[in-house]
Design a protein around this motif. Structure first.
Motif, PDB file in Angstrom:
ATOM      1  N   ARG A  84       0.834  -1.199   0.000  1.00 55.47           N
ATOM      2  CA  ARG A  84       0.000   0.000   0.000  1.00 55.47           C
ATOM      3  C   ARG A  84       0.864   1.242   0.000  1.00 55.47           C
ATOM      4  NH1 ARG A  84      -2.652   4.195   2.675  1.00 55.47           N
ATOM      5  NH2 ARG A  84      -4.896   3.996   2.903  1.00 55.47           N
ATOM      6  N   GLY A  85       0.621   2.110  -1.001  1.00 52.91           N
ATOM      7  CA  GLY A  85       1.247   3.427  -1.010  1.00 52.91           C
ATOM      8  C   GLY A  85       0.228   4.422  -0.475  1.00 52.91           C
ATOM      9  N   GLY A  86      -0.426   5.152  -1.401  1.00 48.80           N
ATOM     10  CA  GLY A  86      -1.462   6.111  -0.997  1.00 48.80           C
ATOM     11  C   GLY A  86      -2.844   5.477  -0.868  1.00 48.80           C
ATOM     12  N   GLY A  87      -2.990   4.209  -1.272  1.00 50.59           N
ATOM     13  CA  GLY A  87      -4.269   3.503  -1.126  1.00 50.59           C
ATOM     14  C   GLY A  87      -5.365   3.983  -2.065  1.00 50.59           C
ATOM     15  N   HIS A  88      -4.999   4.542  -3.214  1.00 49.72           N
ATOM     16  CA  HIS A  88      -6.005   5.102  -4.121  1.00 49.72           C
ATOM     17  C   HIS A  88      -6.408   4.171  -5.246  1.00 49.72           C
ATOM     18  CE1 HIS A  88      -7.247   9.480  -4.274  1.00 49.72           C
ATOM     19  NE2 HIS A  88      -6.907   9.260  -3.032  1.00 49.72           N
ATOM     20  N   ASN A  89      -5.650   3.112  -5.463  1.00 51.90           N
ATOM     21  CA  ASN A  89      -5.901   2.335  -6.682  1.00 51.90           C
ATOM     22  C   ASN A  89      -7.282   1.712  -6.677  1.00 51.90           C
ATOM     23  OD1 ASN A  89      -5.560  -0.155  -8.601  1.00 51.90           O
ATOM     24  ND2 ASN A  89      -3.979   1.343  -9.084  1.00 51.90           N
ATOM     25  N   ILE A  90      -7.980   1.888  -7.799  1.00 50.25           N
ATOM     26  CA  ILE A  90      -9.370   1.456  -7.938  1.00 50.25           C
ATOM     27  C   ILE A  90      -9.521  -0.050  -7.739  1.00 50.25           C
ATOM     28  CG2 ILE A  90      -9.179   1.253 -10.476  1.00 50.25           C
ATOM     29  CD1 ILE A  90     -12.237   2.606  -8.720  1.00 50.25           C
ATOM     30  N   GLY A 159       1.610   8.028 -14.602  1.00 51.73           N
ATOM     31  CA  GLY A 159       1.353   9.332 -14.000  1.00 51.73           C
ATOM     32  C   GLY A 159       1.181  10.464 -14.992  1.00 51.73           C
ATOM     33  N   PHE A 160      -0.058  10.960 -15.119  1.00 52.81           N
ATOM     34  CA  PHE A 160      -0.254  12.144 -15.972  1.00 52.81           C
ATOM     35  C   PHE A 160      -1.311  13.066 -15.383  1.00 52.81           C
ATOM     36  CE2 PHE A 160      -3.071   8.886 -17.681  1.00 52.81           C
ATOM     37  CZ  PHE A 160      -4.278   9.552 -17.795  1.00 52.81           C
ATOM     38  N   GLY A 161      -1.194  14.353 -15.717  1.00 50.06           N
ATOM     39  CA  GLY A 161      -2.124  15.353 -15.194  1.00 50.06           C
ATOM     40  C   GLY A 161      -1.979  16.666 -15.947  1.00 50.06           C
ATOM     41  N   ALA A 427      -4.021   0.228 -22.585  1.00 50.34           N
ATOM     42  CA  ALA A 427      -4.825   0.742 -21.463  1.00 50.34           C
ATOM     43  C   ALA A 427      -3.889   1.241 -20.386  1.00 50.34           C
ATOM     44  CB  ALA A 427      -5.725  -0.361 -20.910  1.00 50.34           C
ATOM     45  N   TYR A 428      -4.388   2.185 -19.595  1.00 51.19           N
ATOM     46  CA  TYR A 428      -3.595   2.719 -18.480  1.00 51.19           C
ATOM     47  C   TYR A 428      -3.834   1.817 -17.280  1.00 51.19           C
ATOM     48  CZ  TYR A 428      -1.752   6.215 -15.195  1.00 51.19           C
ATOM     49  OH  TYR A 428      -1.009   6.869 -14.242  1.00 51.19           O
ATOM     50  N   ILE A 429      -2.798   1.131 -16.842  1.00 47.76           N
ATOM     51  CA  ILE A 429      -3.019   0.135 -15.775  1.00 47.76           C
ATOM     52  C   ILE A 429      -3.505   0.783 -14.480  1.00 47.76           C
ATOM     53  CG2 ILE A 429      -1.439  -1.649 -16.668  1.00 47.76           C
ATOM     54  CD1 ILE A 429       0.230  -0.545 -14.006  1.00 47.76           C
TER      55      ILE A 429
END
Ligand SMILES: Cc1cc2nc3c(=O)[nH]c(=O)nc-3n(C[C@H](O)[C@H](O)[C@H](O)COP(=O)(O)OP(=O)(O)OC[C@H]3O[C@@H](n4cnc5c(N)ncnc54)[C@H](O)[C@@H]3O)c2cc1C
Length: 480
Positions: A84-90, A159-161, A427-429
Motif C-alpha cells: 500500500r502506497g497512498g491507497g487510491h488504486n481502484i 502518472g499524468f495530469g 490501457a492505463y493500468i
C-alpha cells in the motif's frame, strides 16, 4: 500474540508461529498490526469503499529497513503480499485477504534540492505533499489531478495530469528509485544501475519490488497558472466537443484541457437551476507565462455559450486540488478506461448518449488530454506503452448504496464496450479495476514480453502479484 493462520501464495493457509511474528515486530521501527488492534480497520481502509479485505498482518513500515524485514518475512513464510502506497488504486490491490500487507503510508519524507531541481520522495507521500514541498521552491513535478492520490502507485503506473504535456509523464521525470526486491535486497534502479529494472518500474506497476524512495527531476513553475472550468449545457455537448477536439489540434504543450461530463454539483459559481443537470465541463490549465496563458485558453473559452467560465490565474497547488471535493474517499467506485489516438465523431456520439443515461449524481466521464512531451518518448523507452494516445477516457461510476452496484457497474461496462472499437487497444493500468486481470497483457502491448522477462529475473516466484500482474516469462523459476 498467538500462532496465526495466514494466506499463502498458493491461496491456501500457512501457520506462522507467534514467536516468528513477535520477532518481526521486535525488529521494526514501525508497527505490526493484526485484527485485534484498535487501528486495524483504519489501516486496511482504502479510497474505494468497494474493497473490504482483511489482511492477516499489516506491517506499517517506517523506513527501508522495515520494508526489507517485511519482504523477507513474507518470502520466508511463503505469504501472499500486498503493498500500500497512498491507497487510491481502484482495483484495491493495496489490501490482501488473510496475507501480509506492507503499509508504506507513514513513509512521507520528502527532500527538495532546489539548486539541482531534484526531489527525493518516500512512497507514502501524496501528490499534495509533493506539490507543497516542490512549490515552496518554485518547482513542480508532473503528477495527477487529485491531490490525495499516492505518489508511489501513480508513478509506477506512469502518472499524468495538468502539466504532463509540457514536462512529460511522472515516470519521464524519474531519475532513480530504491527498491526492495523479492529476495529482500535493497537495490538502486537507474539508467546505470539495474537498468532493466529501471525500465520496468517506469510503467510496470508494483510487479518488481517495493520502492522505498523515488528520485525525481523537477521543473520551474508558478506559483500561479492560468486554470479553471468552463461549464456548458449538455445539450450543446456534441458541437462543443467537436470544437474542443479541433482547438486541441494546435494546442501548445503548456495547454491541457480535459472534458468532464456529469450532473452539475452545487458549485457556488453555477446558477442554482443548473445544479443536478447534465453539463459538459472543459477543465483547462496553461503552465507557462500568464499572459500567454490568457491568449492560449481564449480559443477554448470562446466555444459555444457557456453557463459559467471561471478560468483565470490560480495558485498551482490550489488548482491541483480543484477536483478533490468530487473525489473524496469512502464512496463505492468502479472504473472503465480506454486510450484514444483520435477523438472520433463516433466516440463523441457514444459518450453523449451515455451521459443521458447516467445512473447516479456522482457518475461521470473524464476525458484526459495527453500527448505533447509525453508522446515524444519512444514506446519502448519505458514500460509505459501508450505514447501515441492523445486522450484517455475514464468512466467513473461512483455511488453510495450497495443496491446500486449492478446499475452503476453495468453503465460503465456498456459504455466501455460501445467505445472500445474506436480505441487504441492499450490501457492505463492505473485506471484498471480488479476484474480486468486478463487485460494486462494487451494493456502493455509490445512491451509485455520484456516486462515478463524482467519479472522472471527479479521476482520469479511472483511474490508481488497483488497488482496488474505481469506473470514471469516461461523458463527457469516460473511462478507457482
Ligand atoms: C480519484 C483518483 C484520481 C486519479 N487521478 C489520476 C490522474 O489524474 N492521473 C493519473 O495518472 N492517475 C490518476 N489516478 C490513478 C492513480 O494513479 C492510481 O490509483 C495509483 O495506483 C494510486 O497510487 P497509490 O499509491 O495511491 O495507490 P495504492 O492503492 O496504495 O497502490 C496501488 C498499487 O501500486 C503498487 N504500489 C504502491 N506503492 C508501491 C511501492 N512503494 N512499491 C511498489 N509497488 C507499490 C501496489 O501494487 C499497489 O497495489 C487517480 C486515482 C484516483 C482514485
Amino acid at each position: 500474540m498467538n500462532d496465526m493462520s495466514l494466506t499463502n501464495l498458493q491461496e491456501g493457509k500457512t501457520t506462522v508461529s507467534a514467536a516468528a511474528i513477535e520477532a518481526l515486530a521486535g525488529q521494526q521501527r514501525g508497527s505490526v498490526l493484526d485484527a485485534s488492534d484498535a487501528s486495524y480497520d483504519e489501516a486496511r481502509a482504502i479510497w474505494n469503499a468497494m474493497i473490504d479485505r482483511r489482511p492477516g498482518l499489516i506491517v506499517q513500515c517506517a523506513g527501508a529497513a522495515d520494508v526489507v524485514n517485511a519482504v523477507r518475512f513474507a518470502r520466508d513464510n511463503n505469504l501472499l503480499v500486498s503493498v500500500r502506497g497512498g491507497g487510491h488504486n481502484i482495483a484495491g490491490n493495496a489490501v490482501c485477504d488473510g496475507g501480509l500487507m506492507i503499509d508504506l503510508s507513514s513513509m512521507k519524507a520528502l527532500r527538495v534540492d532546489a539548486a539541482a531541481k531534484q526531489a527525493w520522495v518516500e512512497p507514502g507521500a501524496t501528490l499534495a505533499d509533493v506539490d507543497r514541498e516542490t512549490q515552496s521552491f518554485g518547482l513542480a513535478l508532473p503528477t495527477g489531478i487529485n491531490s490525495t492520490t499516492g505518489i508511489a502507485g501513480l508513478t509506477l503506473g506512469g502518472g499524468f495530469g495538468w502539466i504532463t504535456r509540457k514536462f512529460g509523464l511522472t515516470i519521464d521525470n524519474l531519475l532513480s528509485a530504491d527498491v526492495v526486491t523479492a529476495n529482500g535486497e535493497l537495490v538502486r534502479a537507474s539508467p546505470t544501475e539495474n537498468p532493466d529494472l529501471f525500465w520496468a518500474l517506469r510503467g510496470g506497476g508494483g510487479n518488481f519490488g517495493v520502492v522505498t524512495s523515488f528520485e525525481f527531476k523537477l521543473h520551474e513553475l508558478g506559483p500561479q497558472v492560468i486554470s479553471g472550468l468552463v461549464v456548458h449545457p449538455f445539450d450543446d455537448a456534441q458541437t462543443v466537443l467537436e470544437q474542443y477536439r479541433q482547438a486541441l489540434e494546435t494546442a501548445p504543450d503548456e495547454l491541457t484541457c480535459w472534458a468532464v461530463m456529469r450532473q452539475a454539483p452545487p458549485l457556488p459559481f453555477l446558477p442554482e437551476q443548473w445544479h443536478g443537470k447534465e453539463v459538459l465541463v472543459l477543465a483547462m490549465c496553461y503552465c507557462g507565462d500568464l499572459e500567454a496563458g490568457e491568449k492560449a485558453t481564449a480559443k477554448l473559452r470562446a466555444i459555444g455559450k457557456p453557463i459559467a467560465d471561471v478560468v483565470g490565474p490560480n495558485p498551482f497547488t490550489g488548482w491541483q486540488q480543484a477536483f478533490d471535493p468530487l473525489l473524496t474517499p469512502g464512496a463505492r467506485n468502479y472504473w472503465k478506461s480506454l486510450d484514444f489516438i483520435e477523438f472520433s465523431d463516433a466516440t463523441i456520439g457514444i459518450l453523449t448518449d451515455a451521459v443521458r443515461e447516467l445512473p447516479g449524481p456522482e457518475c461521470e466521464i473524464f476525458v484526459g488530454h495527453v500527448g505533447g512531451a509525453a508522446g515524444r518518448v519512444a514506446v519502448d523507452a519505458t514500460a509505459f506503452p501508450q505514447r501515441n494516445s492523445h486522450f484517455v477516457m475514464n468512466v467513473h461510476a461512483r455511488w453510495r448504496e450497495p443496491q446500486m452496484d449492478r446499475a452503476c457497474i453495468g453503465w460503465a461496462r456498456n459504455l466501455f464496450e460501445a467505445a472500445k472499437p474506436y480505441a487504441a487497444g492499450t490501457a492505463y493500468i492505473n485506471f484498471m479495476p480488479e476484474d480486468e486481470v486478463d487485460r494486462v497483457e494487451a494493456a502493455y502491448g509490445s512491451n509485455y514480453q520484456r516486462l515478463a522477462e524482467v519479472k522472471r529475473r527479479y521476482d520469479p516466484q511472483n511474490l508481488f502479484r497483488m497488482n496488474q500482474n505481469v506473470r514471469p516469462a516461461e523458463g527457469l523459476g516460473v511462478a507457482a
